[in-house]
Design a protein around this motif. Sequence first.
Motif, PDB file in Angstrom:
ATOM      1  N   VAL A 149       7.276 -28.671   5.467  1.00  0.00           N
ATOM      2  CA  VAL A 149       5.985 -28.024   5.655  1.00  0.00           C
ATOM      3  C   VAL A 149       5.071 -28.433   4.503  1.00  0.00           C
ATOM      4  CG1 VAL A 149       4.766 -25.840   5.977  1.00  0.00           C
ATOM      5  CG2 VAL A 149       7.155 -26.061   6.739  1.00  0.00           C
ATOM      6  N   LEU A 150       3.982 -29.110   4.830  1.00  0.00           N
ATOM      7  CA  LEU A 150       3.026 -29.552   3.814  1.00  0.00           C
ATOM      8  C   LEU A 150       2.153 -28.397   3.337  1.00  0.00           C
ATOM      9  CD1 LEU A 150       1.785 -32.966   5.282  1.00  0.00           C
ATOM     10  CD2 LEU A 150       3.805 -32.495   3.882  1.00  0.00           C
ATOM     11  N   ASP A 151       1.420 -28.624   2.261  1.00  0.00           N
ATOM     12  CA  ASP A 151       0.529 -27.626   1.684  1.00  0.00           C
ATOM     13  C   ASP A 151      -0.498 -27.126   2.696  1.00  0.00           C
ATOM     14  OD1 ASP A 151      -0.509 -26.105  -0.589  1.00  0.00           O
ATOM     15  OD2 ASP A 151      -2.213 -27.488  -0.512  1.00  0.00           O
ATOM     16  N   ASP A 152      -0.911 -27.971   3.634  1.00  0.00           N
ATOM     17  CA  ASP A 152      -1.889 -27.559   4.652  1.00  0.00           C
ATOM     18  C   ASP A 152      -1.229 -26.924   5.875  1.00  0.00           C
ATOM     19  OD1 ASP A 152      -0.787 -29.665   6.075  1.00  0.00           O
ATOM     20  OD2 ASP A 152      -2.635 -30.825   6.192  1.00  0.00           O
ATOM     21  N   SER A 153       0.057 -26.594   5.778  1.00  0.00           N
ATOM     22  CA  SER A 153       0.862 -25.944   6.822  1.00  0.00           C
ATOM     23  C   SER A 153       1.276 -26.870   7.966  1.00  0.00           C
ATOM     24  CB  SER A 153       0.154 -24.707   7.396  1.00  0.00           C
ATOM     25  OG  SER A 153      -0.045 -23.759   6.375  1.00  0.00           O
ATOM     26  N   THR A 154       1.028 -28.170   7.861  1.00  0.00           N
ATOM     27  CA  THR A 154       1.496 -29.117   8.869  1.00  0.00           C
ATOM     28  C   THR A 154       3.009 -29.250   8.759  1.00  0.00           C
ATOM     29  OG1 THR A 154      -0.561 -30.352   8.658  1.00  0.00           O
ATOM     30  CG2 THR A 154       1.255 -31.467   9.759  1.00  0.00           C
TER      31      THR A 154
END
Length: 108
Positions: free
Chosen positions: A53-58
Amino acid sequence: IAKKVRSSVVGVIAEGSANFNNSSVGSGIIMSADGYIITNNHVIDSMNKITVVLDDSTNYTAYVVGTDSRTDLAVLKIDADNLPAASFGDSEKLEQGDLAVAIGNPAG
């Protein structure tokens, strides 16, 4: 420091070990813009499904590139490009007493 690396820090969610229907969460760091992620081996060890899970919630499905239980490190790969890779220092230049900061996302 946290502001500089925040976008490089990821959450790692691992599910379904070979023997149990369980899960594990931890953190990782984007090692390269083409999707290589460093995390801890104990987070992903024996798990069937790994999500980054990336910082941008992707969310991305990840696969294991390699592990080392002795150093508790693992390398994952996600299919993504142009990721915000962390910049790494040179451990040969460290001296006793230098500032060290640990940044992660251990609880997702």
